[in-house]
Motif scaffolding. Sequence first.
Motif, mmCIF file in Angstrom:
data_model
loop_
_atom_site.group_PDB
_atom_site.id
_atom_site.type_symbol
_atom_site.label_atom_id
_atom_site.label_comp_id
_atom_site.label_asym_id
_atom_site.label_seq_id
_atom_site.Cartn_x
_atom_site.Cartn_y
_atom_site.Cartn_z
ATOM 1 N N GLN A 199 -30.195 -0.636 -42.212
ATOM 2 C CA GLN A 199 -29.219 -1.257 -41.323
ATOM 3 C C GLN A 199 -29.124 -2.773 -41.563
ATOM 4 O OE1 GLN A 199 -26.972 0.051 -38.949
ATOM 5 N NE2 GLN A 199 -27.480 1.977 -40.015
ATOM 6 N N ARG A 201 -27.588 -6.587 -42.348
ATOM 7 C CA ARG A 201 -26.509 -7.459 -41.872
ATOM 8 C C ARG A 201 -25.591 -7.841 -43.046
ATOM 9 N NH1 ARG A 201 -25.306 -8.771 -36.403
ATOM 10 N NH2 ARG A 201 -24.463 -10.872 -36.276
ATOM 11 N N LYS A 228 -24.283 -2.978 -37.883
ATOM 12 C CA LYS A 228 -24.747 -4.361 -37.958
ATOM 13 C C LYS A 228 -24.218 -5.102 -39.178
ATOM 14 C CE LYS A 228 -29.074 -3.398 -35.489
ATOM 15 N NZ LYS A 228 -30.561 -3.454 -35.546
#
Length: 458
Positions: A199, A201, A228
Amino acid sequence: MIGSSIYRLQEHLLHRPTFAYLHELERSQWLSRPEIEQLQLQKLQGLLNVAAQHCPWHAARIQAAGLDLSCPLTLASLRKLPTMDKADAAANRDQLVWHGAPGGTFRYNTGGSSGKPLIFFYGRQRQASDAAGRMRARRWWGVEPGEREVYLWGAPVELNKTDRIKTLRDRLVNQMVLNAFDMSPVRMDTYIQAIQSWQPRCLYGYASSVALLAAHAKERNMRFKLPKLRVVCTTGEPLFPHQRSLIQEVFGVPVANEFGSRDIGFTAHETPHGQMLLISESILLEVHDPQGQPVKPGEAGEAVISGLCSEAQPFIRYRTGDMVRMSEEPCRDGRGLHVISEVVGRSTDFLVKSDGTIMHALAGIYVLRAIEGVAEFKLIQHELRDLEVLVVRNTSWRKEALRNIEIELKERMGEDVNIRIQLVDNIAPEASGKHRYVVSHVSLAGGLGIATSDGAAN
């Protein structure tokens, strides 16, 4: 944030002023364009003084040009100094390196985008410039230092102890590195799962490798769920419009392209408005016509760069070989940074192993550039098990290099690949005039081919 704290500790222990420079960049980007240009000249004057004191080759050229460093530097006076190129940097390295640079000097080499790898040295300030410039650009997209990132990047064939330590370090600072040199269908399935679990950014990688992963996911009807994720950042080669569309479709976020090189470093990055902004506080960019004269804004020309943080081995008025266009348009967010309207880079091909594993071109390039005595090279994959290697030798060439090239390439490509090494006097450019260091005539299966083409046929 734990990742950010560990990153700061690492930079402090390595005596790299990364976060201090990031703080400067966050402030200076809001200066007016004239103020930034004055800052550039002040930094360049300091770099020229370093070069005059510690780099004999530069010192001789500064003196021959009649450049008076006791007077404030102007662009007009700078142009008295001749440009330099990769051949100059290679032939005069011992007269260019300041081994006493604060924090030490570190040996590195270019990827050989023209088939001519360059060995050079950089220092802590240049490292800080690259890292801080990239972190500032990430912030334009809502990504803070230390937040989770995935790197689709090169990796060695086998991990040694140092590599394992680096892998641990990467995870501690919230960076996951996936090997762009090993992109078989099975491996790409695991990459998709790893990205989904991590996950991130931000996803960062070679443009063609990220596009290949996106094409693989689309062909298998695999969908990412990455709430995210804010941006996919591509680097290392041109990002074609159809690749951008493919990546945005599959990952569901915008794509931001990066411009830079190993010798000069991080140079420019795309903003959410689609503008490519120069890291003007670290780079002074001139654009020249074939006669070495400045072109007008909007006209294409060769990027001639002065690396303002290159004290360890100053690159001053360095002809990069990249073609760019500058824009007179200001930054749409109000920054004083210069705007590049177009970058014309060099495309790469993939290499394909006999078992179908797809590798980024750098997998082969890394082998050739590490062989002593190789001045220029080109790899041509005619068929799945047929790889031709063109080599131009220099004075350091040894006969055993032939065997070393074969061993190393077979380790990458497979023992069943026929490696044909041709020793030649020169390597001609493509019909387009560009120098391509890897050319593959092996088609990729199914929908994967779209990830590597230039889109001309679409």
